[in-house]
Write a protein that holds these residues in place. Structure first.
Motif, PDB file in Angstrom:
ATOM      1  N   PHE A   1       0.818  -1.213   0.000  1.00 43.39           N
ATOM      2  CA  PHE A   1       0.000   0.000   0.000  1.00 43.39           C
ATOM      3  C   PHE A   1       0.851   1.263   0.000  1.00 43.39           C
ATOM      4  O   PHE A   1       0.350   2.354  -0.235  1.00 43.39           O
ATOM      5  N   GLU A   2       2.157   1.118   0.242  1.00 42.32           N
ATOM      6  CA  GLU A   2       3.063   2.255   0.093  1.00 42.32           C
ATOM      7  C   GLU A   2       3.413   2.459  -1.379  1.00 42.32           C
ATOM      8  O   GLU A   2       3.552   3.580  -1.832  1.00 42.32           O
ATOM      9  N   ASN A   3       3.551   1.362  -2.083  1.00 43.17           N
ATOM     10  CA  ASN A   3       3.714   1.389  -3.535  1.00 43.17           C
ATOM     11  C   ASN A   3       3.688  -0.048  -4.054  1.00 43.17           C
ATOM     12  O   ASN A   3       4.634  -0.798  -3.825  1.00 43.17           O
ATOM     13  N   PRO A   4       2.617  -0.449  -4.758  1.00 44.48           N
ATOM     14  CA  PRO A   4       2.529  -1.823  -5.263  1.00 44.48           C
ATOM     15  C   PRO A   4       3.667  -2.206  -6.207  1.00 44.48           C
ATOM     16  O   PRO A   4       3.902  -3.394  -6.438  1.00 44.48           O
ATOM     17  N   LEU A   5       4.375  -1.206  -6.758  1.00 46.20           N
ATOM     18  CA  LEU A   5       5.463  -1.514  -7.681  1.00 46.20           C
ATOM     19  C   LEU A   5       6.612  -2.262  -7.005  1.00 46.20           C
ATOM     20  O   LEU A   5       7.440  -2.874  -7.681  1.00 46.20           O
ATOM     21  N   PHE A   6       6.668  -2.224  -5.666  1.00 45.58           N
ATOM     22  CA  PHE A   6       7.664  -3.022  -4.958  1.00 45.58           C
ATOM     23  C   PHE A   6       7.463  -4.509  -5.236  1.00 45.58           C
ATOM     24  O   PHE A   6       8.379  -5.310  -5.071  1.00 45.58           O
ATOM     25  N   TYR A   7       6.227  -4.856  -5.621  1.00 42.54           N
ATOM     26  CA  TYR A   7       5.901  -6.266  -5.875  1.00 42.54           C
ATOM     27  C   TYR A   7       5.550  -6.515  -7.339  1.00 42.54           C
ATOM     28  O   TYR A   7       5.046  -7.578  -7.676  1.00 42.54           O
ATOM     29  N   GLU A   8       5.804  -5.527  -8.182  1.00 44.41           N
ATOM     30  CA  GLU A   8       5.490  -5.646  -9.608  1.00 44.41           C
ATOM     31  C   GLU A   8       6.761  -5.983 -10.382  1.00 44.41           C
ATOM     32  O   GLU A   8       7.724  -5.219 -10.374  1.00 44.41           O
ATOM     33  N   GLU A   9       6.783  -7.130 -11.026  1.00 46.00           N
ATOM     34  CA  GLU A   9       7.973  -7.590 -11.738  1.00 46.00           C
ATOM     35  C   GLU A   9       7.983  -7.164 -13.205  1.00 46.00           C
ATOM     36  O   GLU A   9       9.010  -7.255 -13.870  1.00 46.00           O
ATOM     37  N   ASN A  10       6.835  -6.714 -13.711  1.00 49.69           N
ATOM     38  CA  ASN A  10       6.732  -6.327 -15.111  1.00 49.69           C
ATOM     39  C   ASN A  10       7.220  -4.883 -15.280  1.00 49.69           C
ATOM     40  O   ASN A  10       6.502  -3.931 -14.964  1.00 49.69           O
ATOM     41  N   TYR A  11       8.454  -4.719 -15.781  1.00 46.41           N
ATOM     42  CA  TYR A  11       9.035  -3.377 -15.892  1.00 46.41           C
ATOM     43  C   TYR A  11       8.287  -2.530 -16.919  1.00 46.41           C
ATOM     44  O   TYR A  11       8.164  -1.311 -16.741  1.00 46.41           O
ATOM     45  N   PHE A  12       7.780  -3.159 -17.965  1.00 50.60           N
ATOM     46  CA  PHE A  12       7.036  -2.426 -18.988  1.00 50.60           C
ATOM     47  C   PHE A  12       5.791  -1.795 -18.379  1.00 50.60           C
ATOM     48  O   PHE A  12       5.427  -0.672 -18.722  1.00 50.60           O
ATOM     49  N   ARG A  13       5.170  -2.491 -17.438  1.00 52.36           N
ATOM     50  CA  ARG A  13       3.992  -1.936 -16.763  1.00 52.36           C
ATOM     51  C   ARG A  13       4.405  -0.784 -15.844  1.00 52.36           C
ATOM     52  O   ARG A  13       3.672   0.177 -15.671  1.00 52.36           O
TER      53      ARG A  13
END
Length: 650
Positions: free
Chosen positions: A251-263
């Motif tokens: 909830f601080e930033n979901p990108l910490f758990y996002e592996e898709n760099y293009f996204r």
């Protein structure tokens, strides 16, 4: 520019800064101020700053944040200002706010002086207009009104002074100004990492606005690099322990758990598009954005498409116009320099979006808007234009500028009031942004302790109702999130903690702790929480088994020993209780309560003398606790050991 006129403008800028931000002086401490200064004077929450001036050498050998296992960032000069401040004024939020405004006022003055040199071929109105837009823009309220953000104020001010002195060195042709420029840049490095943006800004500025040969620009750049390398070497030698940052929740930033760099790039365009919206329409503002205010938008999002078109157009303009070195191109470059590091593409930003992150970028934005306003009103911005003397400026242009400044100032003044204190800020912002998971969570955590200090009645009932509402909203958003990001240990543990400690629902809590243990099987906190759920469910044997496993591993987690000793005590297993109490004392030998626990365990085990000795130690640890001393003396008299009272006086 006439010196008299320039001085009048400096007085005007300085005065307007205090006019726009003066109402924040009455504010108290707010969001995260406890990290950098003493916010609770009766029980100093920041032991480093509470030592005052004498701690300054140590601050240069320690991290910016050192709380528990957290140890990260290096901003000793910022902490030094708070230590000096505490030495002379104690814990005083009003002084801190005044100093922040003073720094901002000086910044605006330096900005005006710098622009006056850069834009010497432009009308004097141009640097003034850029400065006034910068001064009044509401997006700066977090930087100025949040005491913690002094790091941003100092880094930008010192960076701008470095640029100013470099420009002065060209007009005065003296090495002294180059030395001052290098010194300011070096000092900025001890404030916040955003100072590094000036390493790019300064040579770009020299290229755009001066006739300095490329070789000399490279020489200036080399001086700054030398300061940068010197800082890095000092940083390496002064800090003998590696940094250790906390883990981040989705909830601080979901990108910490996002592996898709293009996204991530798509979210990056959404991020800079959102910043542009805040620059253009700075309402409503928020102290914390995060999930799910800022969505994990994909490439099909209309807002992402808009941002791509907007920023691509800006980039194309710069490429086409860079040889002409026009003002708009420069503004766009500064805008990009400041915004790209916080676009969640190069690195992931806590909160996804944060107003303080674009403090530098706003300088470029104000230049861009100034240029566009001039073109909109068909004003010739160059110095030779007689039509641009202040007395000849079009009324419509003057009226527009006044309206913009008053509007921005009104929003800024109103936002300052919302930063009155932490709970006022949180209550306001969470209403404006009900989808912010972390805002609900933080607000609940802020309100919950007040329940226990509020007498029974309507006020207490309202606090319970309010805290429950925010915790329920936080749990709903967190639960939604961990289904998308099941490896988020921190959030799984947070959900379980809310269920067991706030909702008193260990049955619902335990599955979340179990899931957390699947992510981190050896995590002591999750193991303790899982065992505590058994205890809350009155499954004491299961709880004891779990606690004993942790004790067998010599866990440093004191709550394990405290809970286990109580379970042993209730089962009349006093020898085991004593063993637990001794291990607790070994972990922290300065807490009187632990000795009282041990004393009671000895008494229950019919070992009165050892019990009394523990009580005496407890009194010595808290000599000012007169109630404790009276209780122990009364016990010694009633138990037939008046001679032991003499030990209390030693």
């Amino acid at each position: 520019m006439d010196h008299t006129w320039k001085n009048k403008m400096l007085v005007l800028i300085f005065s307007l800064t205090f006019l726009v931000y003066g109402n924040s002086i009455k504010n108290g401490y707010a969001f995260d101020d406890n990290y950098v200064t003493v916010t609770t004077p009766n029980h100093p929450n920041n032991p480093r700053i509470a030592q005052g001036i004498k701690i300054i050498p140590e601050l240069f050998k320690s991290y910016y944040v050192e709380i528990g296992e957290q140890r990260f960032e290096y901003r000793p000069m910022v902490l030094a200002t708070f230590a000096i401040e505490y030495e002379f004024f104690g814990s005083n939020a009003h002084i801190s706010h005044f100093i922040n405004i003073l720094l901002y006022a000086i910044t605006c003055c330096v900005l005006f002086l710098t622009l006056s040199i850069l834009l010497k071929n432009y009308s004097v109105v141009v640097p003034l207009l850029v400065t006034l837009l910068f001064l009044a823009h509401p997006i700066h309220t977090e930087v100025v009104t949040n005491i913690k953000s002094r790091d941003e104020l100092l880094a930008f001010l010192l960076g701008m002074l470095s640029l100013y002195f470099i420009l002065k060195s060209e007009t005065k042709h003296t090495v002294l100004y180059l030395f001052l420029a290098t010194l300011c840049f070096f000092m900025a490095s001890f404030c916040k990492a955003t100072y590094i943006l000036f390493l790019a800004l300064i040579p770009v500025t020299l290229f755009f606005f001066t006739s300095i040969p490329l070789k000399k620009i490279i020489s200036v750049f080399a001086l700054l690099v030398l300061a940068f390398v010197s800082f890095k070497l000092l940083h390496h030698f002064l800090l003998d322990a590696p940094s250790k940052a906390r883990e981040f929740a989705f909830f601080e930033n979901p990108l910490f758990y996002e592996e898709n760099y293009f996204r991530r790039i798509a979210v990056g365009f959404y991020t800079i598009g959102y910043y542009f919206r805040l620059f253009m329409f700075p309402y409503p503002l928020c102290c914390y954005y995060g999930y799910s205010i800022i969505p994990m938008a994909g490439w099909s999002s209309p807002f992402v498409i808009f941002s791509v078109i907007l920023h691509t157009t800006m980039l194309v303009y710069v490429i086409k116009k860079i040889k002409q070195k026009d003002l708009l191109s420069y503004g766009i470059i500064v805008y990009f320099l400041g915004i790209l590091p916080f676009a969640n593409v190069i690195s992931i930003v806590v909160g996804i979006v944060g107003e303080r992150f674009v403090y530098f970028s706003s300088f470029g934005f104000c230049i861009m808007i100034t240029f566009l306003l001039l073109k909109l009103f068909k004003m010739n911005e160059h110095k030779e234009s007689t039509a641009f003397k202040i007395q000849n400026v079009k009324f419509a242009f003057k009226a527009c500028i006044v309206i913009i400044f008053i509007t921005l100032s009104a929003f800024t003044i109103a936002r300052n009031n919302q930063w009155k204190d932490e709970i006022t800020l949180l209550r306001h912002d969470v209403k404006q942004f009900p989808n912010s998971c972390n805002l609900h969570y933080i607000t609940g955590n802020k309100i919950y302790p007040q329940i226990f200090t509020t007498p029974n009645g309507a006020k207490r009932d309202l606090l319970i109702q309010e805290a429950t509402f925010h915790y329920k909203a936080a749990v709903a958003l967190m639960t939604e999130g961990v289904e998308k990001y099941p490896k988020d240990f921190t959030t799984l543990n947070n959900i379980g903690t809310i269920y067991v400690n706030i909702f008193n629902d260990p049955v619902s809590a335990q599955p979340f702790f179990k899931r957390a243990l699947h992510v981190k099987p050896d995590n002591t906190v999750a193991q303790y929480n899982f065992a505590y759920c058994y205890e809350k469910r009155n499954l004491h044997d299961s709880a004891i088994t779990c606690y004993e496993k942790l004790v067998s591993k010599n866990t440093p987690c004191i709550p394990v020993y405290l809970q286990l000793r109580d379970l042993y005590f209730n089962k009349n297993q006093f020898s085991k209780t004593i063993s637990c109490d001794k291990k607790t004392i070994l972990l922290n030998p300065t807490i009187a309560k632990y000795y009282i626990n041990l004393g009671n365990a000895y008494l229950a085990n019919k070992d009165t003398l050892n019990g009394i000795d523990q009580f005496i130690v407890a009194v010595r640890l808290e000599p000012k606790n007169t109630d404790l001393k009276k209780q122990i003396i009364s016990f010694l008299n009633s138990s037939g050991h008046p001679e032991k009272i003499k030990k209390l006086e030693k």
